[in-house]
Design an enzyme around this catalytic site. Sequence first.
Site, short mmCIF file in Angstrom:
data_model
loop_
_atom_site.label_atom_id
_atom_site.label_comp_id
_atom_site.label_asym_id
_atom_site.label_seq_id
_atom_site.Cartn_x
_atom_site.Cartn_y
_atom_site.Cartn_z
N ASP A 63 0.87 -1.18 0.00
CA ASP A 63 0.00 0.00 0.00
C ASP A 63 0.91 1.23 0.00
OD1 ASP A 63 -2.01 1.81 0.04
OD2 ASP A 63 -2.96 1.11 1.88
C1 NOJ Z 1 -3.67 4.28 0.10
C2 NOJ Z 1 -4.90 3.49 0.43
O1 NOJ Z 1 -4.74 2.90 1.71
C3 NOJ Z 1 -5.20 2.39 -0.56
O2 NOJ Z 1 -6.46 1.85 -0.27
C4 NOJ Z 1 -5.14 2.90 -1.97
O3 NOJ Z 1 -5.42 1.86 -2.87
C5 NOJ Z 1 -3.77 3.49 -2.22
N1 NOJ Z 1 -3.53 4.59 -1.31
C6 NOJ Z 1 -3.59 3.96 -3.65
O4 NOJ Z 1 -4.36 5.08 -3.89
#
Ligand code: NOJ
Length: 768
Positions: free
Chosen positions: A284
């Site tokens: 993530d």
């Molecule tokens: C952070 C978020 O926690 C996640 O859900 C998301 O897919 C990513 N950023 C990419 O935008």
Amino acid sequence: MMARLSIVGAALILSVASAAAQATTSRAARFVDSLLARMTLEEKLGQLTQLPGRWGDTGPVVPEGGEGEIRRGQVGSFLGVFGAGYTRRMQEVALQSRHKIPLLFAHDVIHGFRTIFPVSIAEAASWDPQAVEHAARIAAIEATAAGLHWTFAPMVDIARDARWGRIVEGAGEDPYLGSIMAAARVRGFQGTDLSAPNTMLATAKHFVGYGAAEGGRDYNIADIPEVTLRDIYLPPFHAAIDAGAGSVMASFNEVAGEPVHASERLIDGLLRAEWGWNGVLVSDYTGVLELIPHGVAADSASAGALALRAGVDVDMVSRIYLNKLAPLVRSGRVAMRDVNAAVRRVLRAKYDLGLFADPFRYSDTTRERQTLLAAEHRAAARALARKAIVLLRNEGRALPLSKSLGTIAVIGSLATDARSSIGNWSAAGRAEEGVTVLEGIRRAVPSARVVHARGADSATADTSGFAEAVRVARDADVVVLVVGEHQEQSAEANNRAFLGLPGAQEGLVRAVRGAGKPVVVVLMGGRPLAISSFADSVPAIMHAWYLGTEMGNAVADVLFGDANPSGKLPVTIPRTVGQVPLYYNHRNTGRPPVANQKYTSKYIDVPWTPLYPFGHGLSYTTFAYRNLRLSAAAMRPSDTLIVSVDVTNTGDRVGDEIVQLYIRDEVGTLTRPVKELRGFRRITLQPGETQSVSFALGSKDLAFHDAALDLVVEPGFFRVYVGSSSERVEEARFELVDPRRCGKRVLRREVPRFTWPAKSRMGAVICR
Ligand code: NOJ
């Protein structure tokens, strides 16, 4: 003879199909291996690198130096940029790299791309997996037309804490409903053929325990007992993987002291070795870098080494794999075997998406023009939005409203908040293309005088609009009061320590009620709101979440009775934040709450019960449940028990009912939840019509993880509840008998890498 022939024919077709699938698999593996053999270490690390795109004034732009990096093979994928024309240009650059490996374009396509559907928690409130699958299908059709190959959805995190802002992005608190929704969304995004130009790779996220953030504070640690991890938090991931999810995203949190991005036990161990999943595991955002503040890595190189070793294939944004891992691989601190395994999975995803055959197949400007916001997409969004609305209260049949009302006061800043209507994570959705609640009401009753007053907004304590709101209310026949949270108050990092209406809205409700006119509350928001302060004093309340592009139309459809509400809560609504975490499938304790008995598990200042229970939701008609029956009083682990009930529409309108089935294991070697959802069915009944609804219960519905982490069923008595919510139920009982006189039956060994000795508990032998 015919039947026999057709069985033989079917078997033949199946074996031809599986032979064809095997041939494709080995062709793909040979292709990937031969490509891998020609790649330098730097090119391999490039494939594992995902960079964020940037948006300029007129559209996406390559980050500084980006084209050079693509040409040198230092980027495998981009995040957050799309557009058929732009992605086509970028693929052309990628084809100038040494191995001509196409790029992957990824984005958070969560609840629609340009046509926005209800936010995920609202979709779950429809309890309609076919409609939810269809919504994901449409999202994929639109997103792929704009050049995207990979979505970071579905989010399948179970959330039992309404303070956590991201509860809006999941399917709520229940692992059964969550698993059904997870699988539906994966099927919708991926379709049946990933190489088709309108299907995309789905990502089950955030693996795992992210929704259990302590205190409801996003990114916080999750302290989850292993049996709870397996019974509650993991099942939706398992369901997504069973449905074919090609990707999983690691979660920011730690579980039991181990940040997931560094957890070999959870990623390479549980996900890959135990479950046999071999898709792409993406970090993530800066999750790899965050291993430093977590305190398990001293520097970025160690963070990269830990993440790759754990099984994280793609480093989103941190650039650590690209910039730091090569020397570690050369010195042997990071195994080339691990790098190769990760690159193989990324190349395989590109192969399965059909990108090696045609890198431009998703970047089609004509399709993009024709597909986005197509009329049938909007119609599907409106249909699902109607089903997602939950009617919480309707005293004296305050709803539906008559279309011949003279004056309707629509009060609240959210009634005109187009941006909030489409909700957070709304991809390429445009607020101006959506229908607000005020617009929806105006369209539904063109002959009525519809007057709007802002009243208050959800972000400030400003009460200057109260007087006008009260004046408008006094002049009206009915007040539609739209209150709740704006979309930024309910999403990532938007955690709340209070669950009442934010800003000055509670005061607004009091003031408007004082005008003495019937008040219908339309709640907007992405989480359960603790609305005890007015829940008993307004006649009608509907939970309308953020319903997407068609929000206003769908709300008006239900307000004026063109649609009969049928949504049910996928989460428990507490009376006050102090009760949180509050969820229906809790354990009983040794002193379950009893009124008037002090030393039982409750509060001295508020009831222990929720304001509205899980599964609750009213209709404009009424349903009666009768004649709950079981096919047998006892079953063996290999049997299937049929549970049936007759449901009658006892009101005067056609309506949909969600018939819910729960079980309770009365006595276990570990304590069992007081209720567990194990089935539901959406049925449509005409006035006076009765339908008999049946559910099949088998051992897997009765199973849980025991102290040894085996998935087991234990003999003894079970209760079955069937009804219209987790609390309004009919009840029956049956016995699971064990002719072999074993203590329990093991359905699945969850930890094959460890061997547990056959135990005996209370003198009972375990059947293996
Ligand atoms: C952070 C978020 O926690 C996640 O859900 C998301 O897919 C990513 N950023 C990419 O935008």
